[in-house]
Design a protein around this motif. Structure first.
Motif, mmCIF file in Angstrom:
data_model
loop_
_atom_site.group_PDB
_atom_site.id
_atom_site.type_symbol
_atom_site.label_atom_id
_atom_site.label_comp_id
_atom_site.label_asym_id
_atom_site.label_seq_id
_atom_site.Cartn_x
_atom_site.Cartn_y
_atom_site.Cartn_z
ATOM 1 N N ASP A 355 0.826 -1.200 0.000
ATOM 2 C CA ASP A 355 0.000 0.000 0.000
ATOM 3 C C ASP A 355 0.864 1.256 0.000
ATOM 4 O O ASP A 355 0.506 2.258 -0.628
ATOM 5 N N VAL A 356 1.997 1.232 0.702
ATOM 6 C CA VAL A 356 2.895 2.384 0.688
ATOM 7 C C VAL A 356 3.415 2.626 -0.726
ATOM 8 O O VAL A 356 3.457 3.768 -1.201
ATOM 9 N N ARG A 357 3.811 1.552 -1.408
ATOM 10 C CA ARG A 357 4.311 1.702 -2.774
ATOM 11 C C ARG A 357 3.223 2.260 -3.698
ATOM 12 O O ARG A 357 3.484 3.130 -4.531
ATOM 13 N N ALA A 358 2.003 1.747 -3.540
ATOM 14 C CA ALA A 358 0.910 2.240 -4.381
ATOM 15 C C ALA A 358 0.588 3.697 -4.059
ATOM 16 O O ALA A 358 0.321 4.497 -4.959
ATOM 17 N N TYR A 359 0.616 4.059 -2.780
ATOM 18 C CA TYR A 359 0.309 5.430 -2.367
ATOM 19 C C TYR A 359 1.326 6.422 -2.954
ATOM 20 O O TYR A 359 0.951 7.516 -3.390
ATOM 21 N N ALA A 360 2.590 6.006 -2.969
ATOM 22 C CA ALA A 360 3.638 6.877 -3.488
ATOM 23 C C ALA A 360 3.798 6.766 -4.997
ATOM 24 O O ALA A 360 4.679 7.414 -5.565
ATOM 25 N N GLY A 361 2.971 5.946 -5.632
ATOM 26 C CA GLY A 361 3.076 5.783 -7.076
ATOM 27 C C GLY A 361 4.371 5.141 -7.514
ATOM 28 O O GLY A 361 4.853 5.399 -8.621
ATOM 29 N N GLY A 362 4.950 4.306 -6.641
ATOM 30 C CA GLY A 362 6.211 3.651 -6.961
ATOM 31 C C GLY A 362 7.428 4.527 -6.778
ATOM 32 O O GLY A 362 8.558 4.070 -6.992
ATOM 33 N N ARG A 363 7.254 5.771 -6.366
ATOM 34 C CA ARG A 363 8.379 6.701 -6.217
ATOM 35 C C ARG A 363 8.848 6.717 -4.762
ATOM 36 O O ARG A 363 8.628 7.684 -4.024
ATOM 37 N N LEU A 364 9.480 5.657 -4.325
ATOM 38 C CA LEU A 364 10.007 5.563 -2.967
ATOM 39 C C LEU A 364 11.492 5.905 -3.006
ATOM 40 O O LEU A 364 12.314 5.132 -3.490
ATOM 41 N N ASN A 365 11.846 7.071 -2.497
ATOM 42 C CA ASN A 365 13.211 7.564 -2.582
ATOM 43 C C ASN A 365 13.990 7.380 -1.289
ATOM 44 O O ASN A 365 15.078 7.936 -1.145
ATOM 45 N N ASP A 366 13.440 6.628 -0.349
ATOM 46 C CA ASP A 366 14.119 6.398 0.920
ATOM 47 C C ASP A 366 14.049 4.914 1.258
ATOM 48 O O ASP A 366 13.171 4.197 0.769
ATOM 49 N N ASP A 367 15.002 4.474 2.091
ATOM 50 C CA ASP A 367 14.929 3.102 2.572
ATOM 51 C C ASP A 367 13.658 2.923 3.394
ATOM 52 O O ASP A 367 13.124 3.873 3.981
ATOM 53 N N MET A 368 13.182 1.693 3.467
ATOM 54 C CA MET A 368 11.934 1.415 4.173
ATOM 55 C C MET A 368 12.053 0.093 4.914
ATOM 56 O O MET A 368 12.432 -0.917 4.327
ATOM 57 N N ALA A 369 11.790 0.129 6.222
ATOM 58 C CA ALA A 369 11.798 -1.084 7.029
ATOM 59 C C ALA A 369 10.592 -1.075 7.953
ATOM 60 O O ALA A 369 10.200 -0.031 8.467
ATOM 61 N N MET A 370 10.016 -2.262 8.153
ATOM 62 C CA MET A 370 8.887 -2.369 9.076
ATOM 63 C C MET A 370 8.855 -3.779 9.680
ATOM 64 O O MET A 370 9.279 -4.744 9.053
ATOM 65 N N ILE A 371 8.398 -3.830 10.908
ATOM 66 C CA ILE A 371 8.286 -5.096 11.648
ATOM 67 C C ILE A 371 6.924 -5.120 12.330
ATOM 68 O O ILE A 371 6.473 -4.105 12.874
ATOM 69 N N VAL A 372 6.276 -6.268 12.305
ATOM 70 C CA VAL A 372 5.062 -6.504 13.079
ATOM 71 C C VAL A 372 5.373 -7.576 14.100
ATOM 72 O O VAL A 372 5.889 -8.643 13.755
ATOM 73 N N VAL A 373 5.075 -7.295 15.372
ATOM 74 C CA VAL A 373 5.329 -8.219 16.473
ATOM 75 C C VAL A 373 4.003 -8.523 17.138
ATOM 76 O O VAL A 373 3.277 -7.606 17.539
ATOM 77 N N GLN A 374 3.669 -9.784 17.271
ATOM 78 C CA GLN A 374 2.423 -10.194 17.910
ATOM 79 C C GLN A 374 2.723 -11.089 19.097
ATOM 80 O O GLN A 374 3.482 -12.049 18.987
ATOM 81 N N ARG A 375 2.111 -10.744 20.229
ATOM 82 C CA ARG A 375 2.243 -11.621 21.400
ATOM 83 C C ARG A 375 1.169 -12.702 21.314
ATOM 84 O O ARG A 375 -0.015 -12.396 21.307
ATOM 85 N N ASP A 376 1.592 -13.942 21.226
ATOM 86 C CA ASP A 376 0.652 -15.051 21.062
ATOM 87 C C ASP A 376 0.133 -15.524 22.397
ATOM 88 O O ASP A 376 0.781 -15.316 23.433
#
Length: 376
Positions: A355-376
């Motif tokens: 969704d981030v790529r689509a929102y920016a129209g593919g123009r991502l000019n910065d590094d991008m990192a994300m993590i999701v952590v779930q407590r089971d």
């Protein structure tokens, strides 16, 4: 769209076709052309001559196959031109001799071209394999599970064909808890990899020790300060190099998360009741490289937030939150994360990345990192 972009897109498309299509299937068209032209010449008026189109068959073969196939098709094209000349009894004429010489020259050039291209591609594959291996050593993939938590991550470098840049993350398991780091080096892409390696090396060296979280951050600060000073150019200002980071500890037997933020964007807590809370610490520390390694006692103060069973933590860098659309508006991260909070960690992180790529129209000019952590 510029001419350079169009050319690059066309070249990549042709490469994709060449890799996916078998050589035998790719040669079917050129062979058909070579067979058809001499036959058609026998039925056409004397003033219409198609033999010069034989070069098209050789050119198409050069695009899709290697030097051996190109040489074979080139030889068949020359033979077809000779047969066409014999059929019309014009082989010894000046025009046919010129066509024959031109076709032989073009065929030789295309065979040389395919040979050089294939050698270059083999070298590129070797270089990329070495580069990918080295980069994976620096930025190791996160485990899918660490104690009672499930992890999912996504990474995108600002540099094309690179798997690491100025964003970083890491996880470490110690008895009784899981420790996580996410950070963002000042700068982006390949020039920032050395700073990324310094931070990750310091975290991995100390995170496995059973030391309090403030001491861990102080150790990382000390290593980052030394590393940035050690590898800075003489004319470079050390104050211009720093790393924002969030370091957290998730105990196994307590429904909480302890967080120290060093100038990093606040993680989002996605609750089971579709509520989203930004984990803003009351006493943030300066970015790594600008702090005080000797003042861990009272300098790095962890904040504690509830982290119940079924809750999710979303950690990210500013390449996500500061992505812009065509109108210059920032990506609505909290809104999108809340809307998709019911997804499992893996699908959630991939859906947000897409969704981030689509929102920016593919123009991502910065590094991008994300993590999701779930407590089971």
């Amino acid at each position: 769209m510029s001419a350079a972009m169009i050319t690059t897109s066309l070249v990549e498309t042709l490469r994709g076709w060449r890799r996916s299509a078998p050589a035998a299937r790719w040669l079917a068209g050129p062979i058909l052309v070579i067979v058809t032209i001499p036959v058609a010449d026998g039925f056409l008026p004397p003033d219409i001559h198609l033999a010069h189109l034989l070069v098209v068959a050789v050119a198409v073969t050069a695009v899709g196959t290697g030097p051996r196939s190109t040489a074979l098709i080139g030889a068949l094209a020359v033979l077809a031109l000779v047969l066409a000349g014999l059929e019309r009894r014009t082989l010894a004429t000046e025009s046919v001799l010129v066509e024959l010489a031109a076709l032989v020259t073009v065929c030789a050039f295309l065979v040389l071209f395919t040979r050089l291209r294939d050698r270059h591609e083999r070298e590129l594959v070797r270089v990329r394999s070495v580069s990918d291996a080295a980069q994976r050593v620096v930025l190791r993939p996160l485990p899918k599970r660490a104690g009672p938590v499930t992890l999912a991550s996504h990474y995108r470098s600002a540099e094309v064909d690179a798997t690491i840049g100025g964003d970083l993350y890491a996880a470490a398991r110690i008895p009784g808890s899981t420790r996580l780091l996410i950070g963002d080096v000042r700068g982006k892409g390949l020039p920032s990899i050395s700073d990324t390696a310094i931070v990750l090396g310091a975290f991995r060296a100390a995170a496995h020790r059973r030391i309090p979280l403030p001491e861990l951050v102080a150790y990382i600060e000390d290593a980052v300060r030394w590393g940035l000073a050690e590898f800075s150019e003489p004319a470079e200002d050390a104050a211009e190099r720093f790393v924002t980071a969030a370091v957290m500890d998730i105990p196994d037997d307590e429904p909480v998360v302890h967080l120290i933020s060093c100038g990093h964007p606040p993680p989002l807590l996605l609750g089971r009741t579709r509520t989203t809370l930004a984990l803003t610490v009351p006493e943030p520390a300066p970015p790594l490289g600008l702090g005080d390694a000797d003042g861990a006692d009272g300098y790095y103060v962890p904040a504690t937030f509830p982290f119940e069973h079924g809750d999710r933590l979303f950690l990210y860098t500013d390449g996500v939150s500061e992505a812009r659309n065509a109108d210059g508006d920032f990506y609505p991260l909290a809104e999108r994360a809340t809307a998709w909070a019911d997804n499992a960690p893996g699908p959630l992180v991939e859906r947000l990345a897409a969704d981030v790529r689509a929102y920016a129209g593919g123009r991502l000019n910065d590094d991008m990192a994300m993590i999701v952590v779930q407590r089971d």
